[in-house]
Design a protein around this motif. Structure first.
Motif, PDB file in Angstrom:
ATOM      1  N   ASN A  11       0.837  -1.077  -0.185  1.00  0.00           N
ATOM      2  CA  ASN A  11       0.047  -0.078  -0.148  1.00  0.00           C
ATOM      3  C   ASN A  11       0.890   1.166  -0.048  1.00  0.00           C
ATOM      4  OD1 ASN A  11      -2.647  -1.095   0.065  1.00  0.00           O
ATOM      5  ND2 ASN A  11      -1.956  -1.937   2.170  1.00  0.00           N
ATOM      6  N   ASP A  12       0.550   2.236  -0.959  1.00  0.00           N
ATOM      7  CA  ASP A  12       1.051   3.480  -0.989  1.00  0.00           C
ATOM      8  C   ASP A  12       0.020   4.601  -0.360  1.00  0.00           C
ATOM      9  OD1 ASP A  12      -0.499   3.628  -2.873  1.00  0.00           O
ATOM     10  OD2 ASP A  12       1.011   4.174  -4.292  1.00  0.00           O
ATOM     11  N   ARG A  13      -1.172   4.051  -0.281  1.00  0.00           N
ATOM     12  CA  ARG A  13      -2.122   4.723   0.349  1.00  0.00           C
ATOM     13  C   ARG A  13      -3.353   3.774   0.892  1.00  0.00           C
ATOM     14  NH1 ARG A  13      -6.635   7.361  -3.371  1.00  0.00           N
ATOM     15  NH2 ARG A  13      -6.379   5.926  -5.189  1.00  0.00           N
ATOM     16  N   ILE A  14      -3.905   4.346   1.993  1.00  0.00           N
ATOM     17  CA  ILE A  14      -4.936   3.473   2.785  1.00  0.00           C
ATOM     18  C   ILE A  14      -6.204   4.509   3.043  1.00  0.00           C
ATOM     19  CG2 ILE A  14      -5.656   1.934   4.785  1.00  0.00           C
ATOM     20  CD1 ILE A  14      -2.901   1.040   4.878  1.00  0.00           C
ATOM     21  N   ALA A  15      -7.399   3.908   2.522  1.00  0.00           N
ATOM     22  CA  ALA A  15      -8.728   4.649   2.899  1.00  0.00           C
ATOM     23  C   ALA A  15      -9.630   3.956   3.763  1.00  0.00           C
ATOM     24  CB  ALA A  15      -9.267   5.165   1.787  1.00  0.00           C
ATOM     25  N   PHE A  16     -10.329   4.607   4.553  1.00  0.00           N
ATOM     26  CA  PHE A  16     -11.319   4.035   5.436  1.00  0.00           C
ATOM     27  C   PHE A  16     -12.461   4.925   5.766  1.00  0.00           C
ATOM     28  CE2 PHE A  16      -8.077   5.995   7.954  1.00  0.00           C
ATOM     29  CZ  PHE A  16      -8.713   6.672   8.993  1.00  0.00           C
ATOM     30  N   GLN A  17     -13.465   4.310   6.102  1.00  0.00           N
ATOM     31  CA  GLN A  17     -14.724   5.056   6.672  1.00  0.00           C
ATOM     32  C   GLN A  17     -14.439   5.285   7.962  1.00  0.00           C
ATOM     33  OE1 GLN A  17     -17.643   2.895   4.678  1.00  0.00           O
ATOM     34  NE2 GLN A  17     -18.488   4.543   3.913  1.00  0.00           N
ATOM     35  N   ALA A  18     -15.050   6.254   8.662  1.00  0.00           N
ATOM     36  CA  ALA A  18     -15.216   6.514  10.095  1.00  0.00           C
ATOM     37  C   ALA A  18     -16.261   7.584  10.303  1.00  0.00           C
ATOM     38  CB  ALA A  18     -13.790   7.165  10.637  1.00  0.00           C
ATOM     39  N   ALA A  19     -17.086   7.090  11.292  1.00  0.00           N
ATOM     40  CA  ALA A  19     -18.347   7.967  11.788  1.00  0.00           C
ATOM     41  C   ALA A  19     -17.796   9.585  12.150  1.00  0.00           C
ATOM     42  CB  ALA A  19     -18.843   7.427  12.962  1.00  0.00           C
ATOM     43  N   ALA A  20     -16.730   9.857  12.371  1.00  0.00           N
ATOM     44  CA  ALA A  20     -16.326  11.314  12.757  1.00  0.00           C
ATOM     45  C   ALA A  20     -14.790  11.258  12.545  1.00  0.00           C
ATOM     46  CB  ALA A  20     -16.364  11.449  14.406  1.00  0.00           C
ATOM     47  N   PRO A  21     -14.414  12.660  12.309  1.00  0.00           N
ATOM     48  CA  PRO A  21     -13.048  13.089  12.241  1.00  0.00           C
ATOM     49  C   PRO A  21     -12.279  12.439  13.336  1.00  0.00           C
ATOM     50  CG  PRO A  21     -14.232  14.931  11.560  1.00  0.00           C
ATOM     51  CD  PRO A  21     -15.173  13.934  12.285  1.00  0.00           C
ATOM     52  N   GLY A  22     -10.810  12.252  13.506  1.00  0.00           N
ATOM     53  CA  GLY A  22     -10.034  11.934  14.287  1.00  0.00           C
ATOM     54  C   GLY A  22      -8.687  12.009  14.017  1.00  0.00           C
ATOM     55  N   GLN A  23      -7.532  11.415  14.913  1.00  0.00           N
ATOM     56  CA  GLN A  23      -6.239  11.545  14.959  1.00  0.00           C
ATOM     57  C   GLN A  23      -5.803  10.320  14.710  1.00  0.00           C
ATOM     58  OE1 GLN A  23      -4.594  13.837  18.000  1.00  0.00           O
ATOM     59  NE2 GLN A  23      -3.098  14.388  16.499  1.00  0.00           N
ATOM     60  N   LEU A  24      -4.812   9.904  13.555  1.00  0.00           N
ATOM     61  CA  LEU A  24      -4.035   8.873  13.354  1.00  0.00           C
ATOM     62  C   LEU A  24      -2.974   8.715  13.881  1.00  0.00           C
ATOM     63  CD1 LEU A  24      -4.780   6.247  11.458  1.00  0.00           C
ATOM     64  CD2 LEU A  24      -3.615   7.414   9.741  1.00  0.00           C
ATOM     65  N   SER A  25      -2.291   7.662  14.467  1.00  0.00           N
ATOM     66  CA  SER A  25      -0.885   7.327  15.023  1.00  0.00           C
ATOM     67  C   SER A  25      -0.518   6.072  14.453  1.00  0.00           C
ATOM     68  CB  SER A  25      -0.975   7.290  16.657  1.00  0.00           C
ATOM     69  OG  SER A  25      -1.787   8.479  17.261  1.00  0.00           O
ATOM     70  N   ALA A  26       0.830   6.296  13.895  1.00  0.00           N
ATOM     71  CA  ALA A  26       1.616   4.982  13.663  1.00  0.00           C
ATOM     72  C   ALA A  26       2.075   4.034  14.486  1.00  0.00           C
ATOM     73  CB  ALA A  26       2.285   5.359  12.392  1.00  0.00           C
ATOM     74  N   TYR A  27       2.391   2.785  14.466  1.00  0.00           N
ATOM     75  CA  TYR A  27       3.072   2.084  15.064  1.00  0.00           C
ATOM     76  C   TYR A  27       3.778   0.955  14.236  1.00  0.00           C
ATOM     77  CZ  TYR A  27      -0.036   3.928  18.747  1.00  0.00           C
ATOM     78  OH  TYR A  27      -0.601   5.135  19.503  1.00  0.00           O
ATOM     79  N   ASP A  28       5.034   0.447  14.672  1.00  0.00           N
ATOM     80  CA  ASP A  28       5.797  -0.613  14.038  1.00  0.00           C
ATOM     81  C   ASP A  28       5.308  -1.798  14.402  1.00  0.00           C
ATOM     82  OD1 ASP A  28       7.094  -1.418  16.286  1.00  0.00           O
ATOM     83  OD2 ASP A  28       8.767  -0.528  15.821  1.00  0.00           O
ATOM     84  N   TRP A  29       5.687  -2.908  13.608  1.00  0.00           N
ATOM     85  CA  TRP A  29       5.361  -4.260  13.968  1.00  0.00           C
ATOM     86  C   TRP A  29       5.465  -4.731  15.413  1.00  0.00           C
ATOM     87  CZ3 TRP A  29       8.697  -8.283  15.523  1.00  0.00           C
ATOM     88  CH2 TRP A  29      10.050  -7.775  15.315  1.00  0.00           C
ATOM     89  N   GLU A  30       6.470  -4.233  16.220  1.00  0.00           N
ATOM     90  CA  GLU A  30       6.305  -4.384  17.687  1.00  0.00           C
ATOM     91  C   GLU A  30       5.606  -3.589  18.626  1.00  0.00           C
ATOM     92  OE1 GLU A  30      10.833  -3.631  18.118  1.00  0.00           O
ATOM     93  OE2 GLU A  30      10.903  -5.940  18.340  1.00  0.00           O
ATOM     94  N   GLY A  31       4.678  -2.925  17.837  1.00  0.00           N
ATOM     95  CA  GLY A  31       3.934  -1.875  18.797  1.00  0.00           C
ATOM     96  C   GLY A  31       4.652  -0.442  19.241  1.00  0.00           C
ATOM     97  N   LYS A  32       5.614  -0.441  18.841  1.00  0.00           N
ATOM     98  CA  LYS A  32       6.405   0.948  19.022  1.00  0.00           C
ATOM     99  C   LYS A  32       5.635   2.168  18.536  1.00  0.00           C
ATOM    100  CE  LYS A  32      10.604  -1.295  20.486  1.00  0.00           C
ATOM    101  NZ  LYS A  32      11.986  -1.740  19.958  1.00  0.00           N
ATOM    102  N   PRO A  33       5.387   3.333  19.122  1.00  0.00           N
ATOM    103  CA  PRO A  33       4.738   4.403  18.467  1.00  0.00           C
ATOM    104  C   PRO A  33       5.953   5.107  17.604  1.00  0.00           C
ATOM    105  CG  PRO A  33       5.193   4.937  20.787  1.00  0.00           C
ATOM    106  CD  PRO A  33       5.535   3.262  20.570  1.00  0.00           C
ATOM    107  N   LEU A  34       5.318   5.484  16.415  1.00  0.00           N
ATOM    108  CA  LEU A  34       6.140   6.177  15.352  1.00  0.00           C
ATOM    109  C   LEU A  34       5.735   7.703  15.074  1.00  0.00           C
ATOM    110  CD1 LEU A  34       6.260   3.378  12.603  1.00  0.00           C
ATOM    111  CD2 LEU A  34       7.987   3.848  14.227  1.00  0.00           C
ATOM    112  N   GLY A  35       4.741   7.932  15.639  1.00  0.00           N
ATOM    113  CA  GLY A  35       4.244   9.364  15.634  1.00  0.00           C
ATOM    114  C   GLY A  35       2.761   9.643  14.870  1.00  0.00           C
TER     115      GLY A  35
END
Length: 166
Positions: A114-138
């Protein structure tokens, strides 16, 4: 032609689950899903559904090309097989999985391609990334290309993304 009929399988289980598999060596097979909509099964394609519990899975031709999609109570999965695809509440070129974590939190797993991902959500929000071990990436920038849909570019090393409604 018995050979073709024998290579196309339809099984209905006692719990209401229907399974269609095109085991032919060539040719597509068009079947109908629980809503009566036609589904084109290519060679080795399948459709599985259960109207009682809402389970729906296919590996079928959609819009002239093959995709894989699953909608279950616990999760949703989409594989666009190399081309941008939107189905259910997901959009992807490769494979992505989605599950509701509760409290307005959506978990997205970028499986591959994937070079982009789209999804539906009921309301706006904030997205946070994590690596494969669950460590936060920001935090990750999210845009809304149309009402109720959100889109982002996966970050380097990112595997899991949490979208928290605001």
């Amino acid at each position: 032609s018995g050979a073709i009929a024998d290579s196309r399988l339809h099984v209905e289980y006692d719990n209401g689950t229907h399974v269609y598999v095109n085991r032919s060596r060539q040719g597509n097979w068009t079947v109908k899903d629980h809503a009566g909509k036609p589904v084109e099964l290519p060679v080795s394609g399948w459709l599985v559904y259960n109207p009682t519990n809402g389970f729906y899975e296919l590996s079928a031709n959609v819009g002239g090309r093959r995709i894989d999609y699953v909608k279950a109570a616990e999760y949703e999965f989409l594989d666009g097989r190399g081309q941008w695809t939107e189905r259910g509440s997901l959009g992807a070129t490769g494979s992505v999985a989605r599950r509701e974590r509760g409290g307005g939190v959506i978990e997205l797993i970028d499986i591959y391609g994937n070079d982009r991902i789209a999804f539906q959500a009921a309301a706006p929000g904030q997205l946070s990334a994590y690596d494969w071990e669950g460590k936060p990436l920001g935090k990750v920038d999210v845009k809304s290309p149309r009402s109720g849909w959100y889109e982002f570019k996966p970050v380097s090393g990112g595997r899991m993304y949490l979208f928290a409604a605001q």
